[in-house]
Enzyme design. Structure first.
Site, PDB file in Angstrom:
ATOM      1  N   LEU A  34      18.523  33.068  80.872  1.00 44.96           N
ATOM      2  CA  LEU A  34      18.782  33.620  82.205  1.00 44.96           C
ATOM      3  C   LEU A  34      20.208  34.142  82.337  1.00 44.96           C
ATOM      4  CD1 LEU A  34      17.069  31.239  84.770  1.00 44.96           C
ATOM      5  CD2 LEU A  34      16.637  33.674  84.430  1.00 44.96           C
ATOM      6  N   GLY A  63      15.096  29.928  79.732  1.00 42.23           N
ATOM      7  CA  GLY A  63      15.881  28.751  80.113  1.00 42.23           C
ATOM      8  C   GLY A  63      17.249  29.193  80.599  1.00 42.23           C
ATOM      9  N   HIS A  81      33.538  24.291 108.067  1.00 43.59           N
ATOM     10  CA  HIS A  81      32.830  25.436 108.639  1.00 43.59           C
ATOM     11  C   HIS A  81      33.775  26.616 108.691  1.00 43.59           C
ATOM     12  CE1 HIS A  81      30.007  27.667 111.093  1.00 43.59           C
ATOM     13  NE2 HIS A  81      31.018  28.032 111.856  1.00 43.59           N
ATOM     14  N   GLU A 131       8.762  34.460  78.531  1.00 42.80           N
ATOM     15  CA  GLU A 131       8.775  32.990  78.608  1.00 42.80           C
ATOM     16  C   GLU A 131       7.356  32.461  78.410  1.00 42.80           C
ATOM     17  OE1 GLU A 131      10.944  30.317  79.026  1.00 42.80           O
ATOM     18  OE2 GLU A 131       9.078  29.168  78.992  1.00 42.80           O
ATOM     19  N   ILE A 161      20.196  29.528  79.046  1.00 43.55           N
ATOM     20  CA  ILE A 161      20.909  30.519  78.223  1.00 43.55           C
ATOM     21  C   ILE A 161      20.262  31.888  78.360  1.00 43.55           C
ATOM     22  CG2 ILE A 161      21.526  31.126  75.845  1.00 43.55           C
ATOM     23  CD1 ILE A 161      21.735  28.090  75.272  1.00 43.55           C
ATOM     24  N   ALA A 197      27.080  20.003  78.506  1.00 42.02           N
ATOM     25  CA  ALA A 197      28.451  19.628  78.138  1.00 42.02           C
ATOM     26  C   ALA A 197      28.941  18.433  78.947  1.00 42.02           C
ATOM     27  CB  ALA A 197      29.382  20.820  78.346  1.00 42.02           C
TER      28      ALA A 197
END
Lengths: 442, 442
Positions: free
Chosen positions: A178, A174, A428, A195, A176, A303
């Site tokens: 990664l 997930g 741009h 995983e 965290i 958060a």
């Protein structure tokens, strides 16, 4: 007697306290550890500091392509940790200042709520007109043999590491998992992710997840692998073919999810569902005058969701009529490369019955992305409701997409149509332009 | 006979060609130098590549604070230039592909337009139902003695430098001047900016410009200084007290503005005002069937404005009813630190008679900014119409604000109110959050 008592001073709690204090409410906030909660002290903020250090290390090592050379590039863990701690303290002091500035009373201690309008802390009782439960969550530990091995750590302990490990195994792919895998692999440490599902980060569009794994070359991804037990440094798992296998690592990070902290509310009569406090879209629990916000509701463990829930709760407590919506909640992974998204993925939109149009664009075609990232890959994908032309989702991988995604949140929150976004002018050259270009590619 | 003939293949021209081609129009685009025009070949794109290299150099040198050490950090100008050229070629090939993919005919050569619907290139004549003039602009050279000194260069020549200079004097503190000053000073080269006005970048909010100058510590800013003449390596100027002074530099960058390229349209009967082709908000000139877009109109000398003008022109040519608006045009300076803005500055809004509310916030209070930038300064400022609560301007200095400003463009283009933006969820921790925090500070 307080107007509002808030239990827990993480993002949801401290923001609610700040907003309520600013509106003249008499507010008490109770924190058992450090102001700012997990996010500020042991989560979002310290990990971003360490990730930034590891990205700087990687860039110092590999910028020859851009004409920049350096010798003897080294990473000093002690200094990186010291800077991380300074960042934490700076932010913690910021929260303390906000509390003081908004005349919020702060108590350190563990709070218990047993119903009514009373909260107990260290034998003392405090009474509030309303109570906001914002106690957050903690890492979930897989109930498997050997999970108590001294090599097994959660994000909490990894953030206090004194020395770098030689090999890392991350259980759980997930956000965290990664981010820590990115931190360690950026530093050249051999890193495995194990995983259980067949893809990383469940809320990421699968097209992007695939590219992300490819871009995180230094990490070994072991998907569809179920961890069975841990023995010292060895993680034993069954792979998708049912074959048993093991990975040895001196640091085993357990990042398989988080559990709401509800233990101190036993006997309060709260409606709890699957370990989470049930709330409506005004953040009200089943008990009159008692609200719950943030991770403890299990609704959206982010958060910024907690921030918004805190605002919604306070607005309603102050007599307003505010509602929590989840359709424009962005998420970001601050790994290298970064990933971010907001709104529905293509498959999610199809499941919900939308007549979906989607388009993707490679970031390599974006002038700034190519100039700054060379031959790295990145993707932008947009998901649109073909019937109404309204944008349902924006998903990005690469560049500073954690900063760009705010434009996507704005589009989805404002329910903009494709034709409207086509008229927005993006600077741009910027990577953000790719959102518009992808819409044109539809 | 073409449906549309476009003169000039810069951002405005090539985008118009792409969009018109995609809609089945028979399109001819004529370019006298390189596909992509100044922006792609000698402007936005190559400067961003070089700026990125110089930022990487600076980071490799100074990341001890974050725990990253490197020795013998060096900058190889030849390699940085080679990468820049690769980036330019990659993007140029991208435009060539787009032209081919959308069946746009491309001719290399200098085009002349003398009225009617005919365009001459190298003695040949081409006829179009409509004509789009997109010839862009070129650097303006101050008409002062010594401006032809071999040490005086424009951005065009600086982008082809073989070796780094020892000292640089930049005449003009606009976007181009600031970006090159940032490039050279990042590499440790002594750099002076000489600016006639009393502040840098005219469209930047003055509160931010002040902080920007302070943050660009390595650059000497000589404001309110009028350059009188150049003698070899010496730039002579009069300072604000009327005192004569001089700066010596082996590279003198002339970046005092740009002039529209209108010479090849003499005799066409175009309505020209102060050297610019007059257009209405549909990008129509006074001549029927003749449109003008981009720098040549002098309306907004920004690549992304040209993009949008190109779309507006094509939409109108194809029978639509599209209008160019300038109120949500972002700008960005890709210096170190970056600056970006969209909409009105505080003083601009006051001049226009709005009942203005404005608030600023220091980026140091933002968790991610502090974690990644240490004690650097940055600011976010928002300007609001107090009567309607609509956001008029978003201005930023620091972080990746050139990427974040797209969120500001979206808010202003969608005419969002403060109360609406307060409900948008920004990812935490991100620098982009500061837009919302600044609105709360109002």
């Amino acid at each position: 007697m307080y107007d509002i008592i808030i239990i827990g001073s993480g993002p949801g709690g401290y923001l609610a306290a700040e907003r309520a204090g600013a509106r003249g409410k008499k507010v008490l906030i109770i924190e058992k550890e450090h102001l700012g909660g997990v996010c500020l002290n042991r989560g979002c903020i310290p990990t971003k500091s360490l990730l930034n250090s590891s990205k700087l290390y990687k860039k110092a090592l590999h910028s020859e392509q851009f004409g920049v050379h350096a010798e003897n590039v080294s990473f000093n863990m002690e200094e990186a940790m010291a800077w991380k701690q300074e960042v934490v303290m700076h932010n913690r002091n910021g929260v303390a200042f906000l509390m003081k500035h908004n005349k919020v009373d702060v108590i350190e201690g563990e709070a218990f709520f047993k119903g009514g309008r009373k909260v107990q802390v260290d034998g003392k009782e405090y009474e509030g007109e309303t109570i906001i439960l914002a106690t957050g969550s903690r890492p979930f530990i897989l109930p498997i043999p050997g999970a108590d091995s001294p090599h097994v750590k959660t994000s909490r302990e990894v953030l206090e590491l004194k020395e770098l490990p030689e090999k890392v195994a991350v259980i759980g792919g997930g956000v965290i998992g990664l981010e820590f895998a990115s931190f360690f692999s950026n530093l050249g440490i051999q890193t495995d992710i194990i995983e259980m599902m067949d893809e990383i980060v469940p809320f990421m569009d699968r097209d992007l997840a695939k590219v992300m794994r490819r871009e995180m070359k230094a990490v070994n991804f072991n998907l569809s692998c179920k961890v069975e037990k841990i023995d010292g440094k060895k993680v034993f798992y069954t792979d998708k073919k049912g074959k048993e296998n093991s990975i040895e690592a001196d640091l085993i990070l357990m990042s398989v999810g988080r559990r709401p902290n509800i233990e101190n509310f036993e006997g309060a009569g709260l409606d709890i569902e699957r370990g989470r406090i049930k709330v409506d879209d005004k953040m009200r629990t089943n008990l009159p005058g008692v609200y719950a916000i943030g991770d403890v509701t299990g609704k959206s463990l982010l958060a910024h969701s907690a921030y918004r829930m805190g605002e919604v709760a306070v607005n309603n407590i102050c007599g307003g009529d505010d509602h929590m919506r989840y359709k424009a909640v962005p998420w970001a992974v601050y790994s290298h490369p970064e990933a971010a998204g907001v709104g529905m993925t293509e498959s999610e939109a199809k499941e919900k019955g939308f007549n979906v149009k989607a388009a993707s664009m490679q970031m390599r075609g974006n002038g700034r992305f190519f100039a700054e990232n060379g031959k790295a890959s990145g993707v932008c994908k947009v998901v649109v409701d073909a019937d109404s032309d309204v944008i349902l989702g924006v998903h990005m991988l690469g560049g500073m997409c954690s900063e760009i995604i705010a434009a996507g949140s704005t589009m989805i929150e404002a329910e903009l149509r494709v034709s409207e976004v086509k008229e927005i002018i993006f600077p741009h050259p910027s990577v953000s332009e790719i959102i518009k270009d992808t819409l044109w590619a539809l």
